[in-house]
Structure formats: structure tokens, C-alpha cells
Enzyme design. Structure first.
Site, PDB file in Angstrom:
ATOM      1  N   ARG A  48     -39.293  19.676-101.269  1.00  0.00           N
ATOM      2  CA  ARG A  48     -38.646  19.294-100.006  1.00  0.00           C
ATOM      3  C   ARG A  48     -39.361  19.963 -98.826  1.00  0.00           C
ATOM      4  NH1 ARG A  48     -32.286  20.886 -98.865  1.00  0.00           N
ATOM      5  NH2 ARG A  48     -32.158  20.163 -96.716  1.00  0.00           N
ATOM      6  N   SER A  70     -34.857  34.167 -91.584  1.00  0.00           N
ATOM      7  CA  SER A  70     -34.310  33.228 -92.572  1.00  0.00           C
ATOM      8  C   SER A  70     -33.387  33.941 -93.565  1.00  0.00           C
ATOM      9  CB  SER A  70     -35.467  32.527 -93.290  1.00  0.00           C
ATOM     10  OG  SER A  70     -36.426  33.471 -93.698  1.00  0.00           O
ATOM     11  N   ASN A  90     -30.807  32.311 -99.261  1.00  0.00           N
ATOM     12  CA  ASN A  90     -30.532  31.201-100.182  1.00  0.00           C
ATOM     13  C   ASN A  90     -31.573  30.083-100.151  1.00  0.00           C
ATOM     14  OD1 ASN A  90     -29.660  30.312 -97.673  1.00  0.00           O
ATOM     15  ND2 ASN A  90     -27.931  29.172 -98.481  1.00  0.00           N
ATOM     16  N   ASP A 127     -32.492  45.272 -84.559  1.00  0.00           N
ATOM     17  CA  ASP A 127     -32.222  45.266 -83.111  1.00  0.00           C
ATOM     18  C   ASP A 127     -33.512  45.402 -82.316  1.00  0.00           C
ATOM     19  OD1 ASP A 127     -29.629  45.019 -83.754  1.00  0.00           O
ATOM     20  OD2 ASP A 127     -28.931  46.875 -82.808  1.00  0.00           O
ATOM     21  N   GLU A 151     -28.060  28.993 -86.877  1.00  0.00           N
ATOM     22  CA  GLU A 151     -27.411  28.189 -87.926  1.00  0.00           C
ATOM     23  C   GLU A 151     -26.672  29.181 -88.817  1.00  0.00           C
ATOM     24  OE1 GLU A 151     -27.271  25.039 -87.775  1.00  0.00           O
ATOM     25  OE2 GLU A 151     -28.964  24.506 -86.495  1.00  0.00           O
ATOM     26  N   CYS A 192     -24.698  27.091 -97.203  1.00  0.00           N
ATOM     27  CA  CYS A 192     -23.858  27.041 -95.996  1.00  0.00           C
ATOM     28  C   CYS A 192     -23.043  25.765 -95.968  1.00  0.00           C
ATOM     29  CB  CYS A 192     -24.719  27.144 -94.743  1.00  0.00           C
ATOM     30  SG  CYS A 192     -25.930  25.837 -94.597  1.00  0.00           S
ATOM     31  N   GLU A 250     -15.323  32.339 -95.895  1.00  0.00           N
ATOM     32  CA  GLU A 250     -16.444  31.721 -96.608  1.00  0.00           C
ATOM     33  C   GLU A 250     -16.795  32.593 -97.815  1.00  0.00           C
ATOM     34  OE1 GLU A 250     -20.414  32.212 -94.922  1.00  0.00           O
ATOM     35  OE2 GLU A 250     -20.864  30.130 -95.390  1.00  0.00           O
ATOM     36  N   ARG A 310     -27.251  19.242 -95.663  1.00  0.00           N
ATOM     37  CA  ARG A 310     -28.124  19.288 -94.484  1.00  0.00           C
ATOM     38  C   ARG A 310     -29.047  18.081 -94.426  1.00  0.00           C
ATOM     39  NH1 ARG A 310     -32.993  22.894 -94.354  1.00  0.00           N
ATOM     40  NH2 ARG A 310     -32.081  23.663 -96.280  1.00  0.00           N
TER      41      ARG A 310
END
Ligand code: NAP
Ligand code: G3H
Length: 485
Positions: free
Chosen positions: A109, A157, A160, A221, A256, A290, A383, A443
């Protein structure tokens, strides 16, 4: 065959075209067997300045290379990724415990994503606007608006999808003329470093793509607040996303984040189809997506039948090792498994009807299905990011909409019904980025707009939308003297 990094070695970061290590390392363990896969550098804040300045410098040349040339390099990266799919999918499986078939799909993908992005970049257009359509301005003023890069993109990122959700930031940023600093998830960094090596092999010039690894508590940070970061493209938990948005200040960003996607099932739905979609939507990769279906909201009149059909599907799920292709595999770490267990215990204590599951073996949580979940239970709202699914019963579609919208999250939702009017009525009322009708939440395809509202994020991902987000319209205005006076 490309083989940059072998198992059990000290990995390095790509900084200005060189692979560089540090004195301190973080060990990366396989989540499902007693194996150290290797170590990644634990960078310090002082190392990061060097990365950012090289990315800033390299971006100037990269943005002046034609889009067509950039696209050729991305096409080459996609081909290399595909050629190494076997090796990469095994690394991915071992690092994040994703079953082998899903790992292969993630790599393939990603190659498709990169190719599509390269081509989409070639189709980006600006516009010319005449001044005479605004009151008070004459015809002889024209704006030439063109898309230009933002500069240095910081891509962060999650664990998962360490290959796909790194590439889905890197490729659109690069085709748009930006340089990139990738901060991969710690668990997932080995897979992501392989991806970056592929971009390098494909011909991305020195400094245009760089990596930073280390403890987020030490360097997070510092990097997100650095004045030379021009865009933050983050995928991860709502908690970390909100923290970054707070500390980073006035830098454009795309977020996201988490979700609590609802599957609303009305009494006229094809229940067998709905149950199939719900089981695969909720439990693939052990619910660590997600977009996983994280609650079923069912009309009371069909709730018994639906619950039985979902239960049938849940009982067929395979539990075991990612190497055997099992759907339910050990969760990413013990903290994740402990958290899911807490939610299960809370639901049981508060009287939910457990139809299946509540069994744990080390970090494997067996698929767990609850019926008659009520609003006082944590599983109705939080979640889990694990294989547990609550069914909540409602009297009608209006109560379903109210309940769905009460969530702090707003990523996706699904509606199962044969009535197109009801489907659109509910879809229009739901406060989410996308509503799937008679399909699980997901998604893909990756050229669709993908976004979340409320605690699920801001900005829109999806190939064209990601390129647009990481470029800006710059206008050059021409005033032409009239030849008539
Ligand atoms: P996470 O803990 O929020 O971590 C995400 C990334 O942020 C990792 O690279 C992490 O690095 C980094 N990070 C953590 N603290 C940071 C800080 N203070 N500053 C800068 N970076 C920091 O999320 P996760 O556990 O990897 O992923 C699961 C979550 O992501 C779930 O909530 C899921 O719903 C969400 N997710 C959302 C989408 C979407 O598209 N909406 C897609 C996938 C996942 P370390 O690993 O080094 O801590
Ligand atoms: O985990 C979050 C991903 O964006 C979900 O992608 O729906 O293709 O699994 P997916």
C-alpha cells in the site's frame, strides 16, 4: 537485494546524507517473542540542531529541482519498496507484531501511495485571478498564485503503521519541495529507518530527508518548538497531539489523532453483512487502528440478533502469533495490555454482559465482546486500542446520533441500513471526518480525504490534501499599464 540493517544491530540516523550513531541507544524488543531486534540511537537535544540546520539548507536546492525530477525519485523509491517487500514486511511484523499478511499489505500500500503521490504532484496547479471582480479594482491587476513549499517538515508517526504513516507524510512533503525530518515511533523506528534508507537509495539528495530517534520525553518538546520547523505533521494519540499543539505555538500543523468510531446499526440493516464488517473493523490488528470500530450502537429491536451474529464472528477470530497470520496477536507492550484489561474490568464491575473473552495470556488479550454497555462504563467512551468491543443499545436513530456525538472523538463512523434517506440523515448529523455507509470505518483508499474533528485531529490527510497542506499559495501580482490612455 537491499539489506541495509540486519537484525540485532545498532541502527543509525540519517543526517545530511550520513548514517550516524550515538553513544546511547534504546533497545527494541519484539513484542511477541523474547528477542532484541536491535538498538536505535537515543539522540540528545544538541544533536537535533545539526539535523534541522542541514534540512533547512538542503531544502533550498530541492525546491528548485523540477517536480518532474522529484516525481522520478519517488517512483524509484516505490519500486525499491516493492522489490524489498518480503524483507521489509518481516521486519515490520517482528517490530510491531502485525500479522504477516497485514504487514505485506502495509508495504505494498505504501509503494502505491508513493507512486500516486508522485503523479498527483505533477498535477498541482496554481491560478491566475483578475482584480476586476473585486469592487474598486481595475482590470489591469493580475495575481499569479502558485504552490510553493513550506520549508522543513517535521513528520511524527505512530507505532501501528510505522512504514505507511511515515511515508504518507514524507512523500507528499517531498513532492511539494520540502525537506523532511522524520521522528518515527520508538517501537517502529527500525521499520521506518528502512523506509528512509529506501528514499536515500532512490536518490533523495543529502539533507533532504533526515531522521531523529530518542526519548520523546527528552527531545519531543525541543524539536516541536524549534524555530526552523515550518510544519508539523503528526499522527498519534490525542493526548500527545494536544500537548504538541499547545507547546508548538504558531506553526502550521496537521494532527491525525485517536478515535472512538461508532457502528450505528438500524433495524432494517442486513445484519449478517453488518456483523461481518463490524468484526473485521473492530478486531483486525487486535484493534490497534485509529479507525477500528470501537463501539456498536444498535437499535434495541435487532440488538439480540446482531449481538449473536457478531459473537459468531468473534468466535472465529484466530489468536496467536503474527507469523501464523493470526488476527489477534500480542499488543504492542504490557502497558497497552494492562490498559485494555482495566477497561474490561471496569465494564464487568459495572454490570456489562460479557458475551466472549476476558482472557489474557501475557500481552495477548483474547477478543472480548460486551453487550448492554451503559454510559457509566469507561469502555463506552475511551479508546482501548485493543481487541474489546462494546454493544450499546438505543431505542432509535435519534438516540444513536446523540450518543455517537457525545464522544470527545470525531474520526469516522458507520451507518448500517437499507434506507438511503436514514443513511444520509444520520451521516449529515454525525460530527466526524467521514461516515461510511454499510461499510466498516477505514482510512483507504489513500486518495480520499481523511480527517478528524474534536479530539480526533485537525487538517486533512489524503494524497492531494496532504500535498496542499504542506505547500502554500504564494502570489505574484502584476500591474499592467493600460495602452489606451
Ligand atoms: P503516541 O504515543 O501519541 O505516539 C505517536 C508519536 O509521537 C510517536 O512517534 C511518539 O514517539 C511521539 N511522541 C510522543 N510524545 C511526544 C512528544 N512529547 N513530542 C513529540 N513526539 C512525541 O501514539 P501511538 O501509541 O504511537 O499510536 C496510537 C495512537 O495513535 C492511538 O490513539 C491512535 O488512535 C492514534 N492514531 C491515529 C491515527 C489517525 O490517522 N487518526 C493513525 C494512527 C494512530 P515515541 O514512540 O518515541 O514515544
Ligand atoms: O491507525 C490509523 C490508521 O490511519 C488507520 O488506517 O483504516 O487503513 O487501518 P486503516
Amino acid at each position: 537485494m537491499f539489506q541495509y540493517i540486519k537484525e540485532n544491530e545498532n541502527y543509525k540516523n540519517l543526517i545530511n546524507g550520513q548514517w550516524i550513531g550515538t553513544e546511547d541507544f534504546i533497545k527494541i524488543k519484539c513484542p511477541y517473542k523474547n528477542l532484541i531486534l536491535g538498538s536505535i540511537p537515543k539522540m540528545k537535544t544538541e544533536d537535533i540542531d545539526k539535523v534541522i540546520s542541514s534540512a533547512k539548507e538542503a531544502q533550498k536546492n530541492w525546491s528548485s529541482i523540477g517536480v518532474n525530477e522529484r516525481a522520478k525519485i519517488l517512483h524509484k523509491a516505490a519500486s525499491l519498496l516493492e522489490a524489498n517487500c518480503d524483507y521489509l514486511s518481516k521486519i515490520l511484523m517482528m517490530e510491531i507484531g502485525k500479522d504477516i499478511n497485514s504487514s505485506i499489505s502495509e508495504v505494498k500500500r505504501t509503494a502505491d501511495f508513493i507512486r500516486f503521490t508522485a503523479d498527483a504532484g505533477k498535477n498541482l496547479e496554481g491560478e491566475t485571478i483578475s482584480a476586476d471582480n473585486f469592487p474598486g479594482f481595475k482590470k489591469n491587476k493580475i495575481s499569479f498564485a502558485q504552490r510553493v513549499p513550506l520549508g522543513v517538515v517535521l513528520a511524527i508517526s505512530p507505532f501501528n503503521y510505522p512504514i505507511n504513516l511515515s511515508a504518507s507524510k514524507i512523500a507528499p512533503a517531498l513532492i511539494g519541495g520540502n525537506s523532511v525530518i522524520l521522528k518515527p515511533p520508538t517501537q517502529g523506528a527500525i521499520s521506518a529507518l528502512h523506509l528512509v534508507k529506501i528514499f536515500q537509495e532512490a536518490g533523495i539528495p543529502d539533507g533532504v530527508i533526515n531522521t531523529v530517534t530518542g526519548k520523546s520525553s527528552q527531545i519531543g518538546d525541543y524539536i516541536v518548538t524549534h524555530p526552523d520547523i515550518n510544519f508539523i505533521n503528526f499522527t498519534g494519540s490525542s493526548q500527545v497531539g494536544k500537548h504538541i499543539a499547545k507547546v508548538a505555538g504558531m506553526v502550521p500543523m496537521m494532527m491525525e489523532l485517536g478515535g472512538k468510531d461508532a457502528a450505528i446499526v438500524l433495524s432494517d440493516a442486513d445484519l449478517a453483512d453488518a456483523a461481518d464488517e463490524i468484526v473485521s473493523g473492530a478486531f483486525s490488528y487486535s484493534g490497534q487502528r485509529c479507525t477500528a470500530i470501537k463501539r456498536v450502537i444498535a437499535e434495541e429491536s435487532i440488538a439480540d440478533d446482531l449481538a449473536s451474529l457478531i459473537l459468531e464472528g468473534v468466535k472465529k477470530l484466530t489468536v496467536g502469533s503474527p507469523e501464523e497470520g493470526s488476527t489477534i496477536t500480542p499488543l504492542i507492550d504490557t502497558a497497552a495490555a494492562d490498559f485494555v484489561e482495566e477497561l474490561i474490568d471496569d465494564a464487568i464491575t459495572k454490570g456489562a454482559v460479557m458475551l466472549h473473552g476476558n482472557k489474557r495470556s501475557e500481552n495477548t488479550l483474547y477478543p472480548t465482546l460486551f453487550d448492554k454497555v451503559t454510559s457509566d462504563m469507561r469502555i463506552a467512551w475511551e479508546e482501548p486500542f485493543g481487541p474489546v468491543l462494546p454493544i450499546i443499545r438505543v431505542k432509535d436513530k435519534f438516540e444513536a446520533i446523540t450518543l455517537a456525538n457525545k464522544s470527545e472523538y470525531g474520526l469516522q463512523s458507520c451507518v448500517f441500513t437499507k434506507n438511503i434517506n436514514d443513511a444520509f440523515y444520520i451521516a449529515n448529523k454525525l460530527e466526524v471526518g467521514a461516515v461510511q455507509i454499510n461499510n466498516k470505518s477505514e482510512r483507504g483508499p489513500d486518495n480520499f480525504p481523511f480527517s478528524g474533528v474534536k479530539s480526533s485531529g485537525m487538517g486533512t490527510q489524503g494524497i492531494k490534501y496532504s500535498i496542499e497542506a504542506m505547500t502554500r499559495l504564494k502570489s505574484i501580482v502584476l500591474t499592467i499599464d493600460s495602452c489606451e490612455s
